[in-house]
Design a protein around this motif. Structure first.
Motif, PDB file in Angstrom:
ATOM      1  N   ARG A  38       0.842  -1.214   0.000  1.00 17.10           N
ATOM      2  CA  ARG A  38       0.000   0.000   0.000  1.00 17.10           C
ATOM      3  C   ARG A  38       0.870   1.255   0.000  1.00 17.10           C
ATOM      4  O   ARG A  38       0.577   2.226  -0.709  1.00 17.10           O
ATOM      5  N   LEU A  39       1.941   1.211   0.777  1.00 19.15           N
ATOM      6  CA  LEU A  39       2.885   2.336   0.831  1.00 19.15           C
ATOM      7  C   LEU A  39       3.495   2.555  -0.558  1.00 19.15           C
ATOM      8  O   LEU A  39       3.570   3.689  -1.048  1.00 19.15           O
ATOM      9  N   THR A  40       3.900   1.459  -1.190  1.00 23.53           N
ATOM     10  CA  THR A  40       4.488   1.531  -2.535  1.00 23.53           C
ATOM     11  C   THR A  40       3.495   2.143  -3.516  1.00 23.53           C
ATOM     12  O   THR A  40       3.848   3.040  -4.283  1.00 23.53           O
ATOM     13  N   ASP A  41       2.253   1.665  -3.482  1.00 24.75           N
ATOM     14  CA  ASP A  41       1.226   2.184  -4.398  1.00 24.75           C
ATOM     15  C   ASP A  41       1.034   3.683  -4.188  1.00 24.75           C
ATOM     16  O   ASP A  41       0.909   4.435  -5.159  1.00 24.75           O
ATOM     17  N   ARG A  42       1.025   4.117  -2.919  1.00 27.28           N
ATOM     18  CA  ARG A  42       0.822   5.536  -2.626  1.00 27.28           C
ATOM     19  C   ARG A  42       1.955   6.382  -3.223  1.00 27.28           C
ATOM     20  O   ARG A  42       1.709   7.421  -3.850  1.00 27.28           O
ATOM     21  N   TYR A  43       3.192   5.932  -3.065  1.00 28.23           N
ATOM     22  CA  TYR A  43       4.321   6.710  -3.577  1.00 28.23           C
ATOM     23  C   TYR A  43       4.424   6.639  -5.100  1.00 28.23           C
ATOM     24  O   TYR A  43       4.837   7.606  -5.739  1.00 28.23           O
ATOM     25  N   ILE A  44       4.030   5.532  -5.695  1.00 31.86           N
ATOM     26  CA  ILE A  44       4.026   5.451  -7.169  1.00 31.86           C
ATOM     27  C   ILE A  44       2.982   6.415  -7.716  1.00 31.86           C
ATOM     28  O   ILE A  44       3.209   7.096  -8.713  1.00 31.86           O
ATOM     29  N   ASP A  45       1.817   6.509  -7.033  1.00 29.03           N
ATOM     30  CA  ASP A  45       0.796   7.486  -7.442  1.00 29.03           C
ATOM     31  C   ASP A  45       1.347   8.903  -7.336  1.00 29.03           C
ATOM     32  O   ASP A  45       1.065   9.754  -8.184  1.00 29.03           O
ATOM     33  N   GLU A  46       2.143   9.156  -6.292  1.00 37.53           N
ATOM     34  CA  GLU A  46       2.734  10.488  -6.120  1.00 37.53           C
ATOM     35  C   GLU A  46       3.722  10.786  -7.256  1.00 37.53           C
ATOM     36  O   GLU A  46       3.759  11.896  -7.784  1.00 37.53           O
ATOM     37  N   VAL A  47       4.524   9.781  -7.643  1.00 37.81           N
ATOM     38  CA  VAL A  47       5.446   9.946  -8.777  1.00 37.81           C
ATOM     39  C   VAL A  47       4.646  10.298 -10.031  1.00 37.81           C
ATOM     40  O   VAL A  47       4.992  11.226 -10.766  1.00 37.81           O
ATOM     41  N   ASP A  48       3.550   9.555 -10.267  1.00 31.07           N
ATOM     42  CA  ASP A  48       2.717   9.815 -11.446  1.00 31.07           C
ATOM     43  C   ASP A  48       2.180  11.246 -11.429  1.00 31.07           C
ATOM     44  O   ASP A  48       2.161  11.916 -12.462  1.00 31.07           O
ATOM     45  N   ALA A  49       1.757  11.717 -10.254  1.00 30.63           N
ATOM     46  CA  ALA A  49       1.213  13.075 -10.142  1.00 30.63           C
ATOM     47  C   ALA A  49       2.291  14.116 -10.441  1.00 30.63           C
ATOM     48  O   ALA A  49       2.043  15.101 -11.156  1.00 30.63           O
ATOM     49  N   VAL A  50       3.507  13.908  -9.922  1.00 29.93           N
ATOM     50  CA  VAL A  50       4.618  14.842 -10.159  1.00 29.93           C
ATOM     51  C   VAL A  50       4.958  14.876 -11.652  1.00 29.93           C
ATOM     52  O   VAL A  50       5.130  15.952 -12.241  1.00 29.93           O
ATOM     53  N   VAL A  51       5.019  13.701 -12.268  1.00 28.53           N
ATOM     54  CA  VAL A  51       5.349  13.618 -13.696  1.00 28.53           C
ATOM     55  C   VAL A  51       4.254  14.292 -14.536  1.00 28.53           C
ATOM     56  O   VAL A  51       4.552  15.067 -15.446  1.00 28.53           O
ATOM     57  N   GLU A  52       2.991  14.021 -14.205  1.00 27.48           N
ATOM     58  CA  GLU A  52       1.881  14.637 -14.941  1.00 27.48           C
ATOM     59  C   GLU A  52       1.922  16.158 -14.848  1.00 27.48           C
ATOM     60  O   GLU A  52       1.723  16.859 -15.840  1.00 27.48           O
ATOM     61  N   ALA A  53       2.182  16.657 -13.645  1.00 30.31           N
ATOM     62  CA  ALA A  53       2.233  18.112 -13.448  1.00 30.31           C
ATOM     63  C   ALA A  53       3.355  18.726 -14.277  1.00 30.31           C
ATOM     64  O   ALA A  53       3.173  19.780 -14.900  1.00 30.31           O
ATOM     65  N   LYS A  54       4.513  18.075 -14.307  1.00 30.93           N
ATOM     66  CA  LYS A  54       5.643  18.600 -15.075  1.00 30.93           C
ATOM     67  C   LYS A  54       5.344  18.542 -16.572  1.00 30.93           C
ATOM     68  O   LYS A  54       5.671  19.476 -17.313  1.00 30.93           O
ATOM     69  N   GLU A  55       4.705  17.458 -17.022  1.00 32.93           N
ATOM     70  CA  GLU A  55       4.341  17.350 -18.447  1.00 32.93           C
ATOM     71  C   GLU A  55       3.378  18.476 -18.832  1.00 32.93           C
ATOM     72  O   GLU A  55       3.550  19.105 -19.873  1.00 32.93           O
TER      73      GLU A  55
END
Length: 186
Positions: free
Chosen positions: A163-180
């Motif tokens: 669950r911790l991993t999923d939460r941080y992977i979602d955070e990575v996706d959000a950071v990448v999306e925002a930068k894109e």
């Protein structure tokens, strides 16, 4: 080592992966001027490579330009050279008081290249987070092997780490999306 310590260490390492990703992404230029663009520029300060921020103040002159004001006037040519040699594709203009760096607008092709780089950085962060998950689960299995925890506790701990991993992977996706989105904004 306890399950709580394993989870806490995993979370700390995952947070560091996110911070590292954000740091890498600040180096990528978007359409707007950002002082973070020059964070990794090293200047020859009396034969010692020194971060630009330690020999000058960096400020945003306007939406399309940065202004670097050195503490010592004799540093202007060295700062100019360091920015040119940094591989950022910038052409600084040295003046009497400092160095002005106009930021040319990004072409559509260059924006798409930058998005690819952003995605690669994001994938690198995801891999790092998955490696942390693997290490944590290995530690939990080791605790179970040593009979320090039961099989039920092991399974619960693995689910919590996931669950911790999923939460941080979602955070990575959000950071990448925002930068894109930031990069593609004209």
């Amino acid at each position: 080592m306890s399950i709580q310590e394993v989870k806490k260490e995993a979370e700390t390492r995952m947070k560091k992966s996110i911070e590292s990703l954000k740091g890498e992404l600040t180096r990528l230029r978007t359409g707007r001027a950002s002082t973070g663009l020059l964070d990794h520029v090293m200047v020859d300060y009396y034969n010692t490579p020194t971060p630009l921020a330690q020999v000058a103040s960096v400020s945003v002159a306007d939406a399309r330009a940065l202004l670097v004001t050195p503490w010592e006037k004799n540093m202007i040519p060295k700062i100019d050279k360091a920015i040119r040699d940094a591989g950022l594709g910038l052409n600084p203009v040295a003046g009497s008081d400092g160095v002005r760096i106009p930021l040319p607008p990004l072409s559509e092709e260059r924006r798409k290249e930058m998005v690819k780089v952003v995605r690669q950085e994001g994938e690198g962060a995801r891999v790092a987070i998955r490696n942390i998950r693997r290490d944590s689960i290995t530690q939990v299995k080791e605790l179970q092997k040593q009979k320090a925890i039961s099989e039920d506790e092991e399974r619960r701990a693995e689910e919590e780490v996931q669950r911790l991993t999923d939460r941080y992977i979602d955070e990575v996706d959000a950071v990448v999306e925002a930068k894109e989105a930031d990069l593609m904004e004209v």
